[in-house]
Design an enzyme around this catalytic site. Structure first.
Site, PDB file in Angstrom:
ATOM      1  N   GLU A 146     -10.502 149.682 103.102  1.00  0.00           N
ATOM      2  CA  GLU A 146     -10.028 148.678 104.029  1.00  0.00           C
ATOM      3  C   GLU A 146     -10.212 147.281 103.516  1.00  0.00           C
ATOM      4  O   GLU A 146     -10.856 146.669 104.033  1.00  0.00           O
ATOM      5  CB  GLU A 146     -10.836 148.845 105.310  1.00  0.00           C
ATOM      6  CG  GLU A 146     -10.569 150.241 106.155  1.00  0.00           C
ATOM      7  CD  GLU A 146     -11.161 150.316 107.366  1.00  0.00           C
ATOM      8  OE1 GLU A 146     -10.621 151.055 108.420  1.00  0.00           O
ATOM      9  OE2 GLU A 146     -12.517 149.791 107.597  1.00  0.00           O
ATOM     10  N   GLU A 251      -7.741 157.110 108.098  1.00  0.00           N
ATOM     11  CA  GLU A 251      -8.917 157.300 108.929  1.00  0.00           C
ATOM     12  C   GLU A 251      -8.546 157.145 110.397  1.00  0.00           C
ATOM     13  O   GLU A 251      -7.350 156.256 110.580  1.00  0.00           O
ATOM     14  CB  GLU A 251      -9.690 156.165 108.734  1.00  0.00           C
ATOM     15  CG  GLU A 251     -10.672 156.212 107.454  1.00  0.00           C
ATOM     16  CD  GLU A 251     -11.563 155.031 107.393  1.00  0.00           C
ATOM     17  OE1 GLU A 251     -11.995 154.494 108.495  1.00  0.00           O
ATOM     18  OE2 GLU A 251     -11.945 154.608 106.555  1.00  0.00           O
TER      19      GLU A 251
END
Length: 617
Positions: A146, A251
């Protein structure tokens, strides 16, 4: 590794599985039979495992030493022995890395930038060579976790794209030195899966600084944080058209129950759009699979659930309501979302009706008991492929719990009781049931805040900010046109930031007050937005969850202003949260990774006079 044109990665991040098994967790099938965890996952169509790796987790006590190279090799062997694909997620940190936390490993803290760049290359290369030696080279490797706000802070923190790209390129080069694309694909992983404007900005600026080619774009998409399902579909479609990169959702998750100790609360459940139930979990997973399957040229290539194998713990948090196991370790219905058949001709089938907000308002000033409601002729409907259509709706009637009597929709509606309206939507099975709210007519109440509409910019307000936060007052046109514009305060941070706006009021009349703010904006990991009210000793807060598609009214009620000399009882009003002494301060505080927030309609209003509190009315 399997040809990426022949496999859809139905995956799960199982990084915490070794720790949970050593703590005694047992995993059970739907019928209660104890099963080996990876065999259970395979039974329900999961064909890929994702593991995170931390540099030296022993330096972070809460890690308990897990997610190091030794644990990663051991788990990777189990994943491969089960016939599953293996993805490796480099965090480049001793502990968690995400948009708000990208801390350098302790071993790298004192390095120059050039030395840091070399360590990115050598650490990536040496880790992958160690895995290759053990026969478990990953089929996909993430260069960071991320990294929309950068990595290895502060050296690679955005908006310094030049330095960030050099570090990412060093990681890519380290991976490429071990294996080419035919054996191992390189992925870049960003959060905000449903927000094109964030992702396109990152990619455009990174490529402009010379970002090396990579093979896959990985996205985090949590529907309670990262936009609607339609946003997800539109974002991925545009990114594929512009960058010609296959995309995976690496995710995602959805809660299976409500819980005061849980990771997601009721406001976030509402934003996600599906109930916090096992059936809601199943629908969310099936819907994301359908959206990925609908992307052009087969470019939607996988979906990974984040940490599904967890049993609720006493401390609450993620395991309380976000995994795919109940308190006994029994797998939940949600896992069937991996194997539910893709919706045939998905674009023509509805997945959800977005029910409108129906508000009863006073029909005239002479009869306060006469109310009317505007009932829309169309409602938005989400299709299984993520597209949206407006469908006509036929309203059947309105009922109240109090009376049980029905009224034709569009005529006067009884404001007493709990009201609903039922309707039939074109092409949608069954009926929709929409709550009807009676609008509180508080707009004529005195606002005790000074310059609440920011006509004097921020001169009457106390503002504190850090970390490159930008705040400006912007007029915003409201409907119905040509209503005059309303000032909004827009706050944005391009890197981790803090922002607070507040005003202190003295001399309040006695009574019970509400502090209200309308807000909208974006949310993600490590975004914390709160309303607050405080006197000299006490402070009460209201957590805010932002969504960019609508203005939401947030408020703190029960702020008590009382003259102690008059003997107003402490418990005279049940939800009193802040006592008034000499001064009261109210405001909004934001501590966040890169995001934006808008606010308007700040009001401090008296909702109950003092006489009503003490029974003198």
């Amino acid at each position: 590794m399997s040809d990426n044109n022949c496999i859809f990665y139905a995956g799960a991040d199982i990084s915490s599985l070794p720790e949970r098994l050593e703590q005694g967790m047992k995993v059970r099938d739907l019928d209660g039979t104890v099963m080996e965890p990876l065999e259970l996952l395979k039974k329900y169509g999961i064909n890929a495992g994702r593991l995170r790796i931390w540099h030296t987790p022993e330096n972070a006590p809460y890690s308990r030493g897990y997610c190091d190279l030794a644990h990663t090799i051991s788990m990777a062997k189990k994943i491969r022995a089960a016939g599953m694909e293996f993805m490796l997620d480099f965090h480049y940190s001793d502990f968690w890395a995400d948009p708000g936390h990208q801390d350098k490993p302790k071993a790298w803290e004192d390095l120059s930038f050039e030395e840091l760049e070399q360590c990115m290359y050598s650490y990536t290369r040496e880790t992958l060579l160690a895995l290759q030696t053990e026969g478990v080279l990953p089929g996909i490797v993430q260069i960071g976790n991320e990294i929309r706000s950068g990595l290895l802070f502060p050296d690679g923190e955005l908006p310094d794209y030049a330095h960030m790209v050099r570090l990412v390129n060093a990681g890519i080069a380290g991976a490429r030195s071990v294996a080419g694309k035919e054996k191992m694909q390189v992925m870049i992983h960003l959060d905000q899966g449903g927000r094109y404007f964030y992702l396109s900005e990152w990619l455009e600026k990174s490529f402009a600084q010379g970002l090396l080619p990579f093979d896959l774009l990985g996205l985090s998409y949590y529907p309670f944080w990262h936009g609607t399902f339609h946003d997800l579909k539109e974002t991925m479609t545009r990114l594929i058209e512009e960058y010609h990169l296959p995309i995976m959702i690496v995710e995602t998750a959805h809660p299976w129950r409500k819980s005061p100790k849980g990771f997601v609360d009721e406001a976030q459940e509402k934003i996600a759009g599906f109930p916090a139930t096992p059936a809601g979990q199943r629908t969310v997973l099936a819907l994301i699979r359908n959206i990925l399957a609908s992307l052009p040229d087969g470019m939607g290539q996988g979906m990974y659930y984040w940490e599904p194998l967890c049993v609720p713990e006493e401390s609450g948090g993620w395991s309380e309501n976000m995994g795919l196991l109940d308190e006994n370790g029994r797998v939940l219905e949600g896992i069937l979302g991996y194997t539910d058949p893709l919706a045939e001709n998905a674009g023509k089938k509805s997945a959800k009706v977005y029910a409108p907000e129906i508000v009863m308002r006073a029909a005239n000033t002479k009869n306060n008991n006469a109310f009317a409601a505007e009932l829309p002729k169309e409602v938005p409907v989400l299709m299984w492929d993520g597209s949206m259509e407006n469908r006509s709706v036929t309203w059947l009637g309105q009922y109240t719990e109090a009376s049980g009597h029905g009224f034709l929709a569009g005529i006067s509606l009884n404001p007493s009781g709990s009201s609903v309206v039922e309707g039939i939507v074109e092409g949608v099975a069954g009926q929709i049931v929409v709550p009807v709210k009676t609008e509180e007519n508080l707009l004529t109440e005195k606002n005790y805040l000074t310059d609440a509409d920011w006509e004097q910019a921020l001169a009457q307000w106390r503002v504190r900010c850090s970390g490159q936060a930008f705040a400006q007052v912007v007029p915003e046109t409201i409907r119905p046109f040509p209503a005059p514009p309303v000032n909004t305060l827009q706050v944005e941070g391009k890197r981790n930031f803090s922002f607070e706006i507040s005003q202190t009021i003295s001399g309040l009349d006695e009574g019970i007050y509400a502090f209200q703010v309308q807000m909208r904006g974006t949310d993600t990991t490590n975004v914390d937005v709160r309303l607050f009210a405080q006197n000299g000793k006490e402070r009460v807060e209201q957590v805010v969850h932002l969504t960019e598609h609508e203005w939401t009214l947030w408020q703190i009620r029960g702020i008590r202003a009382a003259n102690e000399a008059k003997g107003v009882p402490e418990a005279a009003y049940g939800n009193v949260t802040v006592k008034y002494g000499e001064e009261l301060t109210v405001g909004v505080a934001i501590h966040a990774s890169p995001m934006y927030a808008k606010m308007k309609g700040m009001r401090l209003i008296r909702i109950i006079p003092s006489a009503e509190i003490i029974g003198e009315a």
